[in-house]
Design an enzyme around this catalytic site. Structure first.
Site, mmCIF file in Angstrom:
data_model
loop_
_atom_site.group_PDB
_atom_site.id
_atom_site.type_symbol
_atom_site.label_atom_id
_atom_site.label_comp_id
_atom_site.label_asym_id
_atom_site.label_seq_id
_atom_site.Cartn_x
_atom_site.Cartn_y
_atom_site.Cartn_z
ATOM 1 N N CYS A 53 -10.070 -2.379 -2.596
ATOM 2 C CA CYS A 53 -9.581 -2.736 -3.933
ATOM 3 C C CYS A 53 -9.915 -4.167 -4.328
ATOM 4 O O CYS A 53 -9.646 -4.592 -5.450
ATOM 5 C CB CYS A 53 -8.067 -2.512 -3.993
ATOM 6 S SG CYS A 53 -7.631 -0.792 -3.637
ATOM 7 N N LYS A 86 3.572 -0.533 -4.403
ATOM 8 C CA LYS A 86 2.629 0.548 -4.133
ATOM 9 C C LYS A 86 2.506 0.693 -2.623
ATOM 10 O O LYS A 86 2.010 -0.216 -1.939
ATOM 11 C CB LYS A 86 1.270 0.210 -4.759
ATOM 12 C CG LYS A 86 0.222 1.271 -4.518
ATOM 13 C CD LYS A 86 -1.041 0.945 -5.292
ATOM 14 C CE LYS A 86 -2.134 1.940 -5.026
ATOM 15 N NZ LYS A 86 -3.366 1.601 -5.745
ATOM 16 N N LYS A 119 5.321 3.475 -6.727
ATOM 17 C CA LYS A 119 4.324 4.513 -6.500
ATOM 18 C C LYS A 119 4.135 4.774 -5.026
ATOM 19 O O LYS A 119 4.043 3.790 -4.289
ATOM 20 C CB LYS A 119 3.021 3.998 -7.127
ATOM 21 C CG LYS A 119 1.804 4.833 -6.890
ATOM 22 C CD LYS A 119 0.602 4.090 -7.410
ATOM 23 C CE LYS A 119 -0.622 4.923 -7.128
ATOM 24 N NZ LYS A 119 -1.823 4.280 -7.546
HETATM 25 C C1 PBG Z 1 -6.542 2.363 -7.190
HETATM 26 C C2 PBG Z 1 -5.563 3.445 -7.426
HETATM 27 C C3 PBG Z 1 -5.207 4.507 -6.577
HETATM 28 C C4 PBG Z 1 -4.331 5.289 -7.302
HETATM 29 C C5 PBG Z 1 -4.136 4.680 -8.532
HETATM 30 N N1 PBG Z 1 -4.897 3.522 -8.578
HETATM 31 C C6 PBG Z 1 -5.700 4.913 -5.244
HETATM 32 C C7 PBG Z 1 -5.505 4.083 -4.050
HETATM 33 O O1 PBG Z 1 -4.808 3.046 -4.048
HETATM 34 O O2 PBG Z 1 -6.122 4.452 -3.058
HETATM 35 C C8 PBG Z 1 -3.736 6.582 -6.827
HETATM 36 C C9 PBG Z 1 -3.323 7.516 -7.892
HETATM 37 C C10 PBG Z 1 -3.069 8.906 -7.442
HETATM 38 O O3 PBG Z 1 -3.119 9.237 -6.243
HETATM 39 O O4 PBG Z 1 -2.800 9.704 -8.327
HETATM 40 N N2 PBG Z 1 -6.229 1.434 -6.259
#
Ligand code: PBG
Length: 300
Positions: free
Chosen positions: A98, A164, A217
């Site tokens: 990321c 997250k 999340k």
């Molecule tokens: C990007 C991001 C992710 C998700 C949203 N933004 C994936 C991750 O962090 O690997 C996941 C969303 C989903 O699973 O619906 N970093």
């Protein structure tokens, strides 16, 4: 309602890991956004799936990148739709992390902030109402806020993915955008699934840095965190029912083991009950269909 936008035109391609979800090109996306607006849906979250990836995720910053074009078109054709953009490099980097990675494969926080905030600014310039950083670098809310303010985008809001977790429930999404990390994992920047005190700390940091919304999340496995966030924080709380939460309900419904609509309503209700003000979910359109069919039955 989240959407995945790809290069090209007239594309509506199913996503294997997420039933009833599609990759759209800008033209077909705008049509779909019009349709869901007419169903009563008032905000969308845009993810880009670029053709080209490189070490630094340069495609993410282009003024004519896919997300930037999608936002311009949506705001031109459906101006009342609130457009939120995902701000993160993972779909754009060849290594799938990321942020920016050094020669030893470590994600470098502060260097990444420069790229992340430039990406946010280019989304704001395209007309995004809200930018949603999901990269989980430390300090990115204040970095983005100052870059936006310096350029005259004081009114662009920041929806921070404050909490997250390093969750397995992002699996289907990573298939959809091709963003699984090529090495290592996201545990150096996403949160430890067993830690709730750190969630409170992350929320306080983002509030102090100037976030306008706080996101938790995934949603269902973290209802306790949503509830705690609600009681500790006065900003709007957003919960993201992520891809794995969606696809596991769809897969089990396909096998006839669960009623999909009932599971949808029950999980969304529980997320709301826990304290979410806003919910991001791939069920949005289906939920609107179900709710609209109830209300048309009532009026008949
Ligand atoms: C990007 C991001 C992710 C998700 C949203 N933004 C994936 C991750 O962090 O690997 C996941 C969303 C989903 O699973 O619906 N970093």
């Amino acid at each position: 309602m989240p959407f995945f936008v790809v290069d090209g035109s007239k594309i509506v391609e199913s996503i294997a890991s997420m039933p009833n979800m599609f990759h759209y090109s800008v033209d077909t996306l705008v049509q779909e956004v019009k349709d869901i607006y007419n169903m009563g849906i008032r905000s969308v979250l845009i993810f880009g799936v670029p053709q080209k990836k490189d070490e630094k995720g340069s495609e993410a910053l282009r003024a004519d990148g896919i997300v930037q074009r999608a936002v311009q078109e949506i705001k031109a054709k459906v101006p009342e739709m609130v457009v939120i953009t995902d701000v993160c490099l993972c779909a754009y980097t060849s290594h799938g992390h990321c942020g920016i990675v050094d020669e030893k494969g470590r994600v470098i926080n502060d260097v990444s902030l420069t790229h992340i905030s430039k990406m946010a600014l280019s989304h704001a310039k395209s007309g995004a109402d809200i930018v949603a950083p999901s990269d989980m670098m430390d300090g990115r809310v204040s970095a983005i806020r100052s870059v936006l303010d310096n350029d005259g985008y004081e009114d662009t809001a920041i929806l921070s993915y404050a909490v997250k977790y390093a969750s397995c429930f992002y699996g289907p999404f990573r298939d959809a955008v091709g963003s699984a990390p090529a090495f290592g994992d996201r545990k150096t920047y996403q949160m430890d699934i067993s830690n709730v005190r750190e969630a409170v700390k992350e929320i306080c940091l983002d509030v102090n840095e100037g976030a306008d919304f706080i996101m938790i999340k995934p949603a269902l496995p973290y209802l306790d965190v949503i509830s705690k966030a609600r009681s500790r924080c006065d900003l709007p709380i957003v919960a993201y029912q992520v891809s794995g939460e969606y696809s596991m309900i769809c897969a089990s419904a396909e096998k006839g083991w669960i009623d999909k609509d009932k599971a949808m309503i029950e999980t969304l209700t529980s997320i709301k009950r826990a304290g979410a003000d806003l919910i991001i979910t791939y069920f949005t359109k289906r939920y609107a269909e179900v709710v609209n069919s109830y209300s048309s039955r009532k009026t008949k």
